[in-house]
Enzyme design. Structure first.
Site, PDB file in Angstrom:
ATOM      1  N   CYS A 119      30.797  54.689  17.762  1.00 48.31           N
ATOM      2  CA  CYS A 119      30.143  53.388  18.204  1.00 48.31           C
ATOM      3  C   CYS A 119      30.550  52.369  17.742  1.00 48.31           C
ATOM      4  O   CYS A 119      31.296  52.235  16.480  1.00 48.31           O
ATOM      5  CB  CYS A 119      28.881  53.829  17.579  1.00 48.31           C
ATOM      6  SG  CYS A 119      27.954  55.357  17.936  1.00 48.31           S
ATOM      7  N   ARG A 121      37.472  52.200  20.416  1.00 45.19           N
ATOM      8  CA  ARG A 121      37.045  53.436  19.554  1.00 45.19           C
ATOM      9  C   ARG A 121      36.393  54.562  20.242  1.00 45.19           C
ATOM     10  O   ARG A 121      35.889  55.762  19.561  1.00 45.19           O
ATOM     11  CB  ARG A 121      35.652  52.683  18.906  1.00 45.19           C
ATOM     12  CG  ARG A 121      36.355  51.533  18.039  1.00 45.19           C
ATOM     13  CD  ARG A 121      35.077  50.823  17.469  1.00 45.19           C
ATOM     14  NE  ARG A 121      34.232  51.404  16.523  1.00 45.19           N
ATOM     15  CZ  ARG A 121      34.340  51.104  15.104  1.00 45.19           C
ATOM     16  NH1 ARG A 121      35.312  50.404  14.723  1.00 45.19           N
ATOM     17  NH2 ARG A 121      33.759  51.520  14.235  1.00 45.19           N
ATOM     18  N   TRP A 165      28.519  56.469  21.041  1.00 49.25           N
ATOM     19  CA  TRP A 165      29.031  57.482  21.272  1.00 49.25           C
ATOM     20  C   TRP A 165      28.199  58.663  20.816  1.00 49.25           C
ATOM     21  O   TRP A 165      27.706  58.690  19.659  1.00 49.25           O
ATOM     22  CB  TRP A 165      30.463  57.961  20.335  1.00 49.25           C
ATOM     23  CG  TRP A 165      31.186  59.174  20.663  1.00 49.25           C
ATOM     24  CD1 TRP A 165      32.322  59.143  21.601  1.00 49.25           C
ATOM     25  CD2 TRP A 165      31.293  60.280  19.884  1.00 49.25           C
ATOM     26  NE1 TRP A 165      33.005  60.495  21.249  1.00 49.25           N
ATOM     27  CE2 TRP A 165      32.415  60.900  20.374  1.00 49.25           C
ATOM     28  CE3 TRP A 165      30.477  60.686  18.767  1.00 49.25           C
ATOM     29  CZ2 TRP A 165      32.568  62.343  19.762  1.00 49.25           C
ATOM     30  CZ3 TRP A 165      30.909  61.935  18.194  1.00 49.25           C
ATOM     31  CH2 TRP A 165      31.582  62.521  18.850  1.00 49.25           C
ATOM     32  N   ASN A 225      25.200  52.289  13.970  1.00 47.12           N
ATOM     33  CA  ASN A 225      26.501  53.346  13.810  1.00 47.12           C
ATOM     34  C   ASN A 225      26.141  54.246  12.442  1.00 47.12           C
ATOM     35  O   ASN A 225      25.606  54.006  11.632  1.00 47.12           O
ATOM     36  CB  ASN A 225      27.783  52.544  13.515  1.00 47.12           C
ATOM     37  CG  ASN A 225      28.187  51.878  14.536  1.00 47.12           C
ATOM     38  OD1 ASN A 225      27.526  51.828  15.551  1.00 47.12           O
ATOM     39  ND2 ASN A 225      29.529  50.948  14.318  1.00 47.12           N
ATOM     40  N   GLY A 226      26.350  55.430  12.777  1.00 42.89           N
ATOM     41  CA  GLY A 226      26.170  56.444  11.678  1.00 42.89           C
ATOM     42  C   GLY A 226      25.245  57.514  12.237  1.00 42.89           C
ATOM     43  O   GLY A 226      24.827  57.698  13.260  1.00 42.89           O
ATOM     44  N   GLU A 280      50.380  70.333  17.528  1.00 43.10           N
ATOM     45  CA  GLU A 280      50.091  68.998  17.926  1.00 43.10           C
ATOM     46  C   GLU A 280      50.200  68.782  19.430  1.00 43.10           C
ATOM     47  O   GLU A 280      49.446  68.076  20.227  1.00 43.10           O
ATOM     48  CB  GLU A 280      51.138  67.907  17.085  1.00 43.10           C
ATOM     49  CG  GLU A 280      51.205  66.544  17.544  1.00 43.10           C
ATOM     50  CD  GLU A 280      49.960  65.802  17.559  1.00 43.10           C
ATOM     51  OE1 GLU A 280      49.037  66.153  16.717  1.00 43.10           O
ATOM     52  OE2 GLU A 280      49.852  64.738  17.914  1.00 43.10           O
ATOM     53  N   LYS A 308      47.571  67.506  22.063  1.00 43.48           N
ATOM     54  CA  LYS A 308      47.772  66.647  22.965  1.00 43.48           C
ATOM     55  C   LYS A 308      47.213  66.773  24.388  1.00 43.48           C
ATOM     56  O   LYS A 308      46.846  66.053  25.188  1.00 43.48           O
ATOM     57  CB  LYS A 308      49.240  65.971  22.805  1.00 43.48           C
ATOM     58  CG  LYS A 308      49.868  65.200  22.032  1.00 43.48           C
ATOM     59  CD  LYS A 308      49.157  64.051  21.491  1.00 43.48           C
ATOM     60  CE  LYS A 308      47.980  63.993  20.622  1.00 43.48           C
ATOM     61  NZ  LYS A 308      48.106  63.342  19.350  1.00 43.48           N
ATOM     62  N   GLU A 349      43.354  67.097  24.847  1.00 48.16           N
ATOM     63  CA  GLU A 349      42.913  65.549  24.747  1.00 48.16           C
ATOM     64  C   GLU A 349      43.205  64.860  25.948  1.00 48.16           C
ATOM     65  O   GLU A 349      42.348  64.250  26.583  1.00 48.16           O
ATOM     66  CB  GLU A 349      43.592  64.785  23.662  1.00 48.16           C
ATOM     67  CG  GLU A 349      43.113  65.138  22.333  1.00 48.16           C
ATOM     68  CD  GLU A 349      43.796  64.382  21.317  1.00 48.16           C
ATOM     69  OE1 GLU A 349      42.910  63.634  20.482  1.00 48.16           O
ATOM     70  OE2 GLU A 349      44.964  64.238  21.072  1.00 48.16           O
ATOM     71  N   HIS A 398      50.829  89.949  17.065  1.00 47.22           N
ATOM     72  CA  HIS A 398      49.831  90.148  16.460  1.00 47.22           C
ATOM     73  C   HIS A 398      48.636  90.066  17.400  1.00 47.22           C
ATOM     74  O   HIS A 398      47.498  89.930  16.622  1.00 47.22           O
ATOM     75  CB  HIS A 398      49.770  89.670  15.133  1.00 47.22           C
ATOM     76  CG  HIS A 398      51.159  90.016  14.126  1.00 47.22           C
ATOM     77  ND1 HIS A 398      51.338  91.424  13.829  1.00 47.22           N
ATOM     78  CD2 HIS A 398      52.148  89.191  13.918  1.00 47.22           C
ATOM     79  CE1 HIS A 398      52.328  91.110  13.162  1.00 47.22           C
ATOM     80  NE2 HIS A 398      52.923  89.981  13.227  1.00 47.22           N
ATOM     81  N   LYS A 422      38.024  57.128  18.829  1.00 49.40           N
ATOM     82  CA  LYS A 422      39.209  56.663  17.938  1.00 49.40           C
ATOM     83  C   LYS A 422      38.805  56.816  16.535  1.00 49.40           C
ATOM     84  O   LYS A 422      39.573  57.315  15.809  1.00 49.40           O
ATOM     85  CB  LYS A 422      39.759  55.439  18.379  1.00 49.40           C
ATOM     86  CG  LYS A 422      40.961  54.995  17.771  1.00 49.40           C
ATOM     87  CD  LYS A 422      42.217  55.623  18.387  1.00 49.40           C
ATOM     88  CE  LYS A 422      43.267  55.483  17.787  1.00 49.40           C
ATOM     89  NZ  LYS A 422      44.409  56.389  18.355  1.00 49.40           N
TER      90      LYS A 422
HETATM   91  C1  F6R Z   1      44.414  62.997  18.343  1.00 49.12           C
HETATM   92  C2  F6R Z   1      43.769  62.316  17.440  1.00 49.12           C
HETATM   93  C3  F6R Z   1      42.594  62.742  16.247  1.00 49.12           C
HETATM   94  C4  F6R Z   1      42.902  62.060  15.044  1.00 49.12           C
HETATM   95  C5  F6R Z   1      41.559  62.446  14.045  1.00 49.12           C
HETATM   96  C6  F6R Z   1      41.946  61.900  12.680  1.00 49.12           C
HETATM   97  O1  F6R Z   1      45.385  62.394  19.171  1.00 49.12           O
HETATM   98  O2  F6R Z   1      43.774  60.973  17.542  1.00 49.12           O
HETATM   99  O3  F6R Z   1      42.960  64.037  16.214  1.00 49.12           O
HETATM  100  O4  F6R Z   1      44.131  62.421  14.538  1.00 49.12           O
HETATM  101  O5  F6R Z   1      40.680  62.210  14.394  1.00 49.12           O
HETATM  102  O6  F6R Z   1      41.976  60.317  12.772  1.00 49.12           O
HETATM  103  P1  F6R Z   1      42.527  59.519  11.549  1.00 49.12           P
HETATM  104  O7  F6R Z   1      43.988  59.579  11.492  1.00 49.12           O
HETATM  105  O8  F6R Z   1      42.059  58.134  12.117  1.00 49.12           O
HETATM  106  O9  F6R Z   1      41.993  59.944  10.327  1.00 49.12           O
END
Ligand code: F6R
Length: 604
Positions: free
Chosen positions: A2, A28, A75, A99-100, A473, A477, A480, A496, A599
């Site tokens: 948010c 965000r 959000w 927010n929160g 990772e 990706k 996402e 396994h 974000k």
């Molecule tokens: C993946 C991604 C998330 C962040 C995670 C932690 O592409 O963006 O998995 O890595 O939410 O975010 P930060 O690094 O801001 O604590």
């Protein structure tokens, strides 16, 4: 997550300023948006599901002489994605953006049984409590203070009330909120002032209340601490506005732009290493028997790559999932050195871990946002902060911030090797690290044939050693960016259990640099092919020379530059990012803002 924007302005373009402010917070992540304005005569509000652009297109602004306005991107946490749940929340008198999360909403609802509920949100409790106290004769300030005293959870709030059309109140606990000054115009409140049109700003402290009043076409601001004492002054800091981020340049989207920025970002980190900026941290690492990384999502995987590198050269290294650590029973030895990895510096799970350990352990915060909540906490406790210097990352999918975290991890390692092993070994690693930007430029030219992935039911990323966290990772990706279900696995674990998933529809993406243990992962690949599974083999010429099935119809070989472990971390990470990007493009997803994601993840 948010985003809040609120404005006290002498000018009549307040709605435009609010919407521009929301646009700047879009990075965000959010799913609905809304705006409210207050004048002496009128409280007006409009909300919608979807984008800020939707809101802008739908806007039916009445003629009103408003000096105060609040706006929000939501959000969804508690309550679905509906217009009724969008903020601002209001009962016609009090109007709130939040927010929160208010954790004791259900208990508090019992205190005001007569309230008429419009939404399923936790935020609405704030609206009803403030109206309740105002109806009992309390001032706007008192009603706000008494309300926030009752809240359990986290909040950043900006509040207006129809009975007090010349006042706006802001307050926060845990979730960030800054008050900015707009010269000769008024005040601008935001969850992130880095792109706001402000000259200077202050950050609110936990449970502080900021009250902005309008009188004779001038605004005045007062701050009160949690004990209701008016603060004699606050130190306003000059705003260093971020301007570069809003342009995609020649790129189709921010994700591709940020993927392509990586050679420069790594180069910048190499220069920082050459300036000796990591000496202090390498001193901290010396004589440690236990290093620990805290991080979520991609930041956790960066920590896992760090584990493979640090266990080889330094000491036992653990990676802790903050959301498990915070309320579990996990141990963290007294003598540990803890790195909190967070691109945003706001992730609440990581922040909570930091709060738990900051008084009693050695801690270093590694983040991309100098003014973030984690950075401020570190400063308050005189703990070191390392800025990963990736430049603002606007795509929700982390790419350059991830490799910048890796660059910091590698830089700290090189400095440690210099201090504890030998200058020549450190220089060897430094040289290899120095070759990375050029290698990445080569990788960034690649186009992958992604057809198999578009048709597959099971996608497994396989890696061994340092390539295992890269496999994690890569799978993240792909989830996402392309909304495809993929998993990352240590290749040796296939037999396994996961091997049961392999059939003609499955694709394994094997990350297999030739320099180390290639024959082991090659065996895992052979096992997959033998069961008619398809394989995309990411390797190099050294690996390829050892691979027995390169002519198989079930294998596509992708040849990356020859590299050793420090380089592999970057080269293979960027390759899987680009792969996910290209798949996402073929599937037409919203790559910069994937559905359901945010974000800055400021809820637990
Ligand atoms: C993946 C991604 C998330 C962040 C995670 C932690 O592409 O963006 O998995 O890595 O939410 O975010 P930060 O690094 O801001 O604590």
């Amino acid at each position: 997550m948010c985003g809040i924007v609120a404005i006290a302005s002498k000018q009549n373009d307040i709605a435009d300023l609010l919407l521009d402010g929301l646009t700047n917070l879009e990075y965000r992540g959010y799913d609905s948006a809304g705006i409210a304005l207050l004048s002496e005569q009128q409280l007006w509000r409009q909300r919608c599901i979807g984008s800020v652009k939707n809101l802008r297109d739908k806007l039916q602004l009445p003629k009103m002489n408003a000096h105060f306005g609040i706006a929000h991107t939501r959000w969804a946490v508690r309550g679905g994605i509906t217009e009724a749940n969008a903020h601002p929340q209001s009962d016609g008198k009090t109007v709130v953006v939040h927010n929160g999360i208010i954790e004791n909403t259900n208990d508090l609802m019992k205190c005001i049984p007569d309230a008429i509920w419009e939404s399923q949100t936790d935020t609405e409790i704030v609206v009803h409590l403030i109206s309740h106290f105002v109806n009992k004769g309390q001032s706007f300030y008192e009603a706000t203070r008494n309300t926030i005293k009752m809240l359990v959870g986290t909040f950043a709030l900006v509040i207006l009330h129809k009975n007090f059309p010349n006042v706006m109140i802001a307050t926060r606990k845990v979730n960030p909120l800054s008050i900015g000054k707009m010269h000769n115009i008024g005040f601008f409140i935001s969850s992130d002032v880095s792109m706001a049109p402000v000259d200077s700003f202050v950050d609110l402290a936990d449970n502080e209340i900021c009250m902005i009043s309008h009188c004779d076409n001038e605004f005045s601001v007062k701050f009160f601490d949690s004990e209701d004492k008016e603060l004699p002054y606050k130190i306003w800091r000059k705003a260093n506005k971020i301007t570069t981020s809003s342009s995609k340049g020649d790129f189709a989207d921010f994700t591709l732009k940020e993927i392509n920025e990586q050679p420069n970002v790594i180069q910048k980190c190499i220069e920082t290493l050459d300036n000796g900026d990591y000496k202090h941290v390498s001193e901290m690492m010396k004589n440690k028997d236990f290093i620990n990384f805290f991080g979520c999502g991609s930041s956790r995987y960066a920590g896992l790559i760090g584990k493979y590198l640090y266990e080889k050269f330094i000491c036992f290294t653990n990676v802790t999932i903050p959301s498990e650590f915070n309320y579990g029973y996990m141990r963290n030895p007294n003598e540990s050195l803890n790195f909190c990895l967070s691109q945003s510096g706001e992730t609440l799970d990581t922040l909570r871990s930091l709060e738990f350990i900051i008084d009693s352990r050695d801690v270093v915060v590694i983040t991309n946002v100098a003014n973030s909540t984690m950075s401020k906490l570190a400063i308050e406790h005189s703990k070191p902060i390392i800025d990963i210097c990736a430049g603002q990352e606007l795509s929700v999918v982390s790419t350059k911030a991830f490799t910048a975290q890796l660059a910091v991890i590698v830089s700290m390692l090189i400095e440690f090797v210099r201090l504890s092993y030998s200058e020549s070994e450190a220089e060897y690693l430094r040289d290899k690290f120095g070759e990375v930007p050029k290698m990445l430029k080569n990788v960034l030219q690649m186009n992958f044939d992604v057809q198999w992935l578009l048709e597959s039911s099971t996608i497994l990323f396989l890696g061994r050693g340092i390539c295992y966290p890269i496999a994690l990772e890569g799978a993240l990706k792909l989830k996402e960016a392309a909304y495809l279900h993929a998993e990352g696995l240590p290749a040796g674990e296939m037999k396994h259990g996961p091997l049961a998933l392999i059939d003609e529809q499955s694709v394994c993406i094997a990350l297999a640099p030739g320099y180390d243990n290639f024959e082991k992962i090659a065996s895992n690949v052979y096992e997959v092919i033998a069961r008619k599974g398809k394989v995309m083999l990411f390797t190099d010429e050294v690996g390829l020379s050892q691979f027995a099935e390169s002519n198989s119809d079930l294998v596509k070989v992708i040849t990356l530059p020859n590299c050793m472990d420090v380089q592999v971390a970057f080269v293979y990470s960027v390759a899987v990012q680009l792969l996910a990007y290209q798949v996402a493009k073929s599937r037409g997803t919203n790559i910069d803002r994937p559905r359901n994601l945010a974000k800055s993840v400021t809820v637990e």
